[in-house]
Write an enzyme that holds these catalytic residues in place. Structure first.
Site, PDB file in Angstrom:
ATOM      1  CG  HIS A  97      -2.065  -1.063   1.601  1.00  0.00           C
ATOM      2  ND1 HIS A  97      -1.977  -1.724   2.614  1.00  0.00           N
ATOM      3  CD2 HIS A  97      -2.832  -1.505   0.509  1.00  0.00           C
ATOM      4  CE1 HIS A  97      -3.013  -2.391   2.379  1.00  0.00           C
ATOM      5  NE2 HIS A  97      -3.615  -2.421   1.286  1.00  0.00           N
ATOM      6  CE  LYS A  99     -11.745  -7.542   2.647  1.00  0.00           C
ATOM      7  NZ  LYS A  99     -10.399  -7.134   2.293  1.00  0.00           N
ATOM      8  NE  ARG A 135      -2.613  -8.230  -3.457  1.00  0.00           N
ATOM      9  CZ  ARG A 135      -3.314  -8.586  -2.526  1.00  0.00           C
ATOM     10  NH1 ARG A 135      -2.902  -8.511  -1.208  1.00  0.00           N
ATOM     11  NH2 ARG A 135      -4.630  -8.659  -2.560  1.00  0.00           N
ATOM     12  CB  SER A 180      -4.448  -6.179   5.327  1.00  0.00           C
ATOM     13  OG  SER A 180      -3.971  -4.798   4.701  1.00  0.00           O
TER      14      SER A 180
END
Ligand code: PNS
Length: 163
Positions: free
Chosen positions: A19, A43, A92, A130
């Site tokens: 990030h 989440k 990614r 993360s």
């Protein structure tokens, strides 16, 4: 681009090196980079949105053109409120792209003014997420190659390894 601005939205629970790299690269391309921390991500989170905003702002305190804000509700509404209609997301992998394409198209459907642009993650960071950083930290692993040092410290504090 004259007076260009971009919103870089996400959960950032926590901010990773990937990030951070995207933000730094975006700050070379845009006059304003608005890192927008989602307040109501579905989440399960480790850090509160306020903690995430505080830590990300601290991390970028010396970086010009970067601001860090919280947003609640729909991203397209936040875009309208801030009058910034360019969204930035990092990619990614191919599987990221499938998810991101759906999100970009949904946002476009919700507000046709919104454009999403993608930046390829630096390959050095393409394994980092993360979720993985949280898991490793919770199992007391070394996260220093996954997140900035400041965030590694916050993770240690959060899971009780540091006072
Ligand atoms: O870092 P993440 O979890 O991949 O970020 C996802 C995020 C926060 C950008 C996305 O869930 C979002 O935009 N949430 C706000 C609510 C919204 O607008 N949902 C519709 C997007 S298709």
């Amino acid at each position: 681009m004259a007076n260009s601005a971009v919103i870089y939205p996400g959960s950032f629970d926590p901010l990773t090196l990937g990030h951070a790299n995207i933000v730094e690269r975006a700050a070379e391309l845009f006059d304003r980079v608005i890192v927008a921390v989602a307040k109501d991500s579905s989440k399960t989170s480790l850090f509160t949105p306020e903690e995430r905003q505080r830590d990300i702002a601290a991390y970028f305190s010396e970086t010009k053109r970067v601001e860090v804000v919280l947003f609640k509700g729909l991203l397209v509404e936040f875009a309208t409120e801030t009058n910034v209609f360019t969204l930035l997301r990092g990619i990614r992998t191919v599987s990221d792209f499938e998810y991101e394409l759906g999100m970009a198209q949904s946002n476009k459907e919700l507000n046709p003014r919104v454009e999403t642009i993608f930046m390829a993650t630096d390959p050095a960071f393409s394994f980092i997420s993360s979720t993985i950083a949280r898991q490793v930290a919770l199992l007391h692993g070394d996260v220093r190659k996954m997140v900035p040092q400041l965030i590694a410290t916050r993770l240690e504090e959060k899971i009780g390894l540091r006072k």
